[in-house]
Design an enzyme around this catalytic site. Sequence first.
Site, mmCIF file in Angstrom:
data_model
loop_
_atom_site.group_PDB
_atom_site.id
_atom_site.type_symbol
_atom_site.label_atom_id
_atom_site.label_comp_id
_atom_site.label_asym_id
_atom_site.label_seq_id
_atom_site.Cartn_x
_atom_site.Cartn_y
_atom_site.Cartn_z
ATOM 1 N N ASP A 10 4.631 6.958 6.894
ATOM 2 C CA ASP A 10 3.383 6.237 7.204
ATOM 3 C C ASP A 10 3.152 5.229 6.077
ATOM 4 O O ASP A 10 3.796 5.306 5.017
ATOM 5 C CB ASP A 10 2.203 7.224 7.288
ATOM 6 C CG ASP A 10 0.877 6.520 7.587
ATOM 7 O OD1 ASP A 10 0.873 5.545 8.365
ATOM 8 O OD2 ASP A 10 -0.165 6.931 7.038
ATOM 9 N N SER A 11 2.193 4.337 6.283
ATOM 10 C CA SER A 11 1.856 3.376 5.230
ATOM 11 C C SER A 11 1.107 4.052 4.087
ATOM 12 O O SER A 11 0.733 3.392 3.123
ATOM 13 C CB SER A 11 0.970 2.279 5.811
ATOM 14 O OG SER A 11 -0.259 2.856 6.203
ATOM 15 N N TYR A 42 -0.750 -1.593 6.449
ATOM 16 C CA TYR A 42 0.151 -2.304 7.353
ATOM 17 C C TYR A 42 -0.678 -3.115 8.361
ATOM 18 O O TYR A 42 -0.230 -4.117 8.885
ATOM 19 C CB TYR A 42 0.999 -1.316 8.174
ATOM 20 C CG TYR A 42 2.130 -0.631 7.458
ATOM 21 C CD1 TYR A 42 2.424 -0.874 6.114
ATOM 22 C CD2 TYR A 42 2.951 0.267 8.153
ATOM 23 C CE1 TYR A 42 3.476 -0.233 5.492
ATOM 24 C CE2 TYR A 42 4.008 0.904 7.534
ATOM 25 C CZ TYR A 42 4.274 0.668 6.208
ATOM 26 O OH TYR A 42 5.328 1.303 5.602
ATOM 27 N N GLY A 43 -1.863 -2.588 8.645
ATOM 28 C CA GLY A 43 -2.666 -3.110 9.756
ATOM 29 C C GLY A 43 -3.028 -4.579 9.680
ATOM 30 O O GLY A 43 -3.311 -5.202 10.702
ATOM 31 N N CYS A 73 2.489 6.583 12.239
ATOM 32 C CA CYS A 73 1.640 5.437 11.991
ATOM 33 C C CYS A 73 1.552 4.634 13.288
ATOM 34 O O CYS A 73 2.587 4.200 13.817
ATOM 35 C CB CYS A 73 2.281 4.590 10.886
ATOM 36 S SG CYS A 73 1.473 3.021 10.596
ATOM 37 N N ASN A 74 0.352 4.468 13.793
ATOM 38 C CA ASN A 74 0.162 3.722 15.050
ATOM 39 C C ASN A 74 0.611 2.268 14.896
ATOM 40 O O ASN A 74 1.214 1.688 15.790
ATOM 41 C CB ASN A 74 -1.312 3.731 15.455
ATOM 42 C CG ASN A 74 -1.816 5.099 15.826
ATOM 43 O OD1 ASN A 74 -1.925 5.436 16.990
ATOM 44 N ND2 ASN A 74 -2.132 5.921 14.835
ATOM 45 N N THR A 75 0.312 1.693 13.729
ATOM 46 C CA THR A 75 0.614 0.278 13.510
ATOM 47 C C THR A 75 2.133 0.053 13.489
ATOM 48 O O THR A 75 2.635 -0.900 14.093
ATOM 49 C CB THR A 75 -0.001 -0.188 12.170
ATOM 50 O OG1 THR A 75 -1.348 0.288 12.106
ATOM 51 C CG2 THR A 75 0.003 -1.687 12.056
ATOM 52 N N CYS A 183 -5.575 5.420 14.404
ATOM 53 C CA CYS A 183 -4.841 5.213 13.154
ATOM 54 C C CYS A 183 -4.802 6.573 12.475
ATOM 55 O O CYS A 183 -5.833 7.255 12.395
ATOM 56 C CB CYS A 183 -5.596 4.196 12.283
ATOM 57 S SG CYS A 183 -5.026 4.128 10.568
ATOM 58 N N THR A 184 -3.629 6.974 12.011
ATOM 59 C CA THR A 184 -3.507 8.340 11.490
ATOM 60 C C THR A 184 -4.383 8.569 10.246
ATOM 61 O O THR A 184 -4.812 9.692 9.996
ATOM 62 C CB THR A 184 -2.033 8.692 11.184
ATOM 63 O OG1 THR A 184 -1.460 7.655 10.376
ATOM 64 C CG2 THR A 184 -1.228 8.829 12.456
ATOM 65 N N HIS A 185 -4.660 7.503 9.505
ATOM 66 C CA HIS A 185 -5.552 7.652 8.344
ATOM 67 C C HIS A 185 -6.956 8.105 8.770
ATOM 68 O O HIS A 185 -7.659 8.757 7.997
ATOM 69 C CB HIS A 185 -5.724 6.317 7.609
ATOM 70 C CG HIS A 185 -4.630 5.996 6.653
ATOM 71 N ND1 HIS A 185 -3.418 5.492 7.053
ATOM 72 C CD2 HIS A 185 -4.572 6.109 5.297
ATOM 73 C CE1 HIS A 185 -2.654 5.285 5.981
ATOM 74 N NE2 HIS A 185 -3.324 5.659 4.913
HETATM 75 N N1 DGL Z 1 -1.855 5.098 9.313
HETATM 76 C C1 DGL Z 1 -1.722 3.848 9.933
HETATM 77 C C2 DGL Z 1 -1.839 3.815 11.409
HETATM 78 O O1 DGL Z 1 -1.765 4.848 12.022
HETATM 79 C C3 DGL Z 1 -1.551 2.642 9.125
HETATM 80 C C4 DGL Z 1 -2.738 1.881 8.834
HETATM 81 C C5 DGL Z 1 -2.517 0.746 7.897
HETATM 82 O O2 DGL Z 1 -1.707 0.847 6.975
HETATM 83 O O3 DGL Z 1 -3.180 -0.264 8.097
HETATM 84 O O4 DGL Z 1 -2.016 2.781 11.988
#
Ligand code: DGL
Length: 259
Positions: A10-11, A42-43, A73-75, A183-185
């Site tokens: 993940d990011s 990443y977003g 990570c969804n992104t 988003c997993t965060h």
């Molecule tokens: N955890 C991320 C996701 O699921 C990344 C979010 C990011 O880095 O912007 O999208």
Amino acid sequence: MSTKPIGIFDSGAGGLSIWKEINALLPSESTLYISDAKYAPYGTKGKEAILKRSIINTELLLGMGAKIVVVACNTATTNAIAYLRKNYQVPFIGIEPAIKPAAFNTKTNAIGILATKGTLSSALFHETSQRYTKDLKVVEQEGIGIVELIEAGALNSMEMKQLLQKYITPMLDANIDCLVLGCTHYHFLNPILKKILPEEITIIESGLAIARQTASVLQKNNLLNTKTSSAEHSFFTNGSREVMANLMRWKKTSIQKLD
Ligand code: DGL
């Protein structure tokens, strides 16, 4: 059967929510986790940059012997998984905002989706949303600033509470009854959101579904670890080890520094 580890990236620390579900469902599997926090978020990055980081993380995991890669990570999934599947031999598991269960569960015909700009603007997200939400009111909201605060160790800050209040208000005005955390965060936001949201709003996440999908793909590919020997877990970050350790207080473990 394979005793090699499951690779997860993940990011940042967001994918730990997926790690938790995978570990609960598949306790005998060893894991490798990469937090690419130095390059978070990443977003807000373009597709090319997200793809580049996804390739680097994948190659690191494969170099360490991963038998499968979970893009937690969804992104990264919405921007890079098609490329990864085409270019590497191992199976890939991706995560997308749980639009489908939200669309099936809503009674008010209104759902909210909180996700990054990179996810909301991706072709894959657009396709899934078109397929399931034609007759629904969908309030999409970019979670601007949320990942940055989490990775800076400011999960429980006043700034975070104010941001969430701001992002949730238009959703409440639209009478949503399901909120998709895309988003997993955002998994870490659950305790704060439960205080802000009325009780009748259901928070929907994809973690358990991803763990089940991982188990099923491992089984189909004859890659499950059927040995009872104890599993080993390695966590790596190129960001702050302290912030990551704070976000995973439920697991006493050492976190290794990654360049
Ligand atoms: N955890 C991320 C996701 O699921 C990344 C979010 C990011 O880095 O912007 O999208």
